[in-house]
Design an enzyme around this catalytic site. Structure first.
Site: not given
Ligand SMILES: Cc1cc2nc3c(=O)[nH]c(=O)nc-3n(C[C@H](O)[C@H](O)[C@H](O)COP(=O)(O)O)c2cc1C
Length: 356
Positions: A109, A113, A176, A178-179, A216, A245
């Protein structure tokens, strides 16, 4: 009620993201059959002054806006972690941004967010808390920063202040992939700065000071990063760690045609590396910091491996796509058998058993 077999055929005909959205809608409408949690004292976990009725939780990212907590607890989870919630609403990355790696039982993915923002999450959580008929089970709230924000600490403080009152535990998601720049917040000075600010903000806003604050982390950290984070947790800056994660690594054995999509990989291909990092974190913290083990759990044996490696609680996400909602209760039943086989009276007795 719709059987899972039928639902799976329908859902797999849709794009992964549409399937996910439909699942949330069906849960909210009460269309999913319930799978009551296995109730047995052996599975009860007492941690941070709280009682988890069983150690199997739903990982963050499934119910990002906190809109389906009760129906998710009805699937047998001992706890549900909602979020990641960002302070302001933001759309996330362009679609497609979610991929099923069926041959590998994995998911990639790069949602980035997508969040309705903290005000909406607060409304949903307040409605959940106000319900007299809400289910047994605890709710963690996972918070992050907006993509465009230049002051990460201010974002975590804002989200913490708004959402902490609804949380049984609060999670700072700094892992994450993705940021842009998010994972750099795992660096010692950045993370310490954010933790100090969030703790200070919570103490001034009348939140119960015993509210556990968790971090996390990514499975891709260096040994030095892990040691730094362990030190911070041991110093009391964090009350627990969630390991881990999704990964930016791509194990060579991946088969799916989606394997080179950008984003975070989860599911089976993440199990080995996330369990290795979990065990390392248990070793570095000498078993003194509660750990939640997540990454690639698809069976009771996997959950038991995480517990023996050092997890006090476990979470699942990707395997639900492949094994359906009965997985949570199947893991509980299987765990009971494994604990009995090895002579452990409780989950807690098995935590970190591989290190002894
Ligand atoms: C579609 C998807 C969305 C996710 N979103 C989030 C998120 O918003 N916040 C977060 O902390 N983790 C998020 N995760 C990571 C999961 O919580 C979990 O750490 C990871 O998927 C490993 O567990 P699994 O192998 O059981 O899926 C997401 C995972 C997936 C598959």
């Amino acid at each position: 009620m719709i059987s899972y077999k039928l639902a799976k055929r329908l859902l797999w005909a849709l794009s992964p993201e549409n399937a996910h959205n439909l699942t949330i809608r069906a849960l909210k409408l009460g269309l999913a059959s319930a799978h009551p949690p296995v109730r047995n004292d052996m599975l009860t976990v007492r941690l941070w002054n709280r009682e988890f009725i069983n150690p199997v939780g739903l990982a963050a990212g499934f119910d990002k806006q906190a809109e389906a907590i009760d129906p998710l607890l009805d699937q047998g989870f001992g706890f549900v972690e909602v979020g990641t919630v960002t302070p302001k609403p933001q759309p996330g990355n362009p679609k497609p941004r979610l991929f099923r790696l069926s041959e590998d039982e994995g998911v990639i993915n790069r949602l980035g967010f997508n969040s309705a923002g903290m005000e909406e999450a607060a409304r949903n959580l307040a409605a959940y808390r106000a319900r007299p008929d809400r289910r047994a089970g605890l709710v963690g709230v996972n918070i992050g920063k907006n993509k465009e924000s230049t002051d990460a600490a201010a974002d975590y403080v804002a989200a913490a202040k708004t959402l902490a009152v609804y949380a049984d535990y609060l999670v700072l998601n700094v892992s994450s992939p993705n940021t842009p720049g998010l994972r750099a917040l795992q660096d010692k000075s950045e993370l310490a700065h954010i933790l100090v600010k969030v703790k200070a903000a919570l103490s001034h806003s009348g939140v119960d000071l015993r509210l556990p604050l968790l971090v996390k982390i990514a499975p891709d950290l260096t040994e030095t990063d892990l040691a730094d984070i362990a030190e911070m947790a041991l110093a009391g800056l964090a009350d627990g760690l969630i390991v881990s994660n999704t990964t930016i690594a791509r194990p060579p054995e991946l088969k799916s045609r989606w394997k080179d999509e950008a984003g975070g990989l989860s599911g089976k291909p993440l199990f080995v590396s996330s369990t290795r990092v979990l065990a390392e974190m248990y070793r570095l913290t000498h078993g003194h910091v509660p750990l939640i083990g997540v990454g690639g759990i698809a069976s009771a044996e996997d959950a038991y491996d995480k517990i023996r490696a050092g997890a006090s609680l476990v979470q699942i996400y990707s395997a639900l796509v492949f094994h359906g909602p009965e997985l949570a209760t199947n893991i509980q039943t299987g765990l009971l058998a494994l604990l009995r086989r090895d002579g452990f009276a409780t989950v807690a007795a098995a935590v970190g058993a591989d290190h002894r």
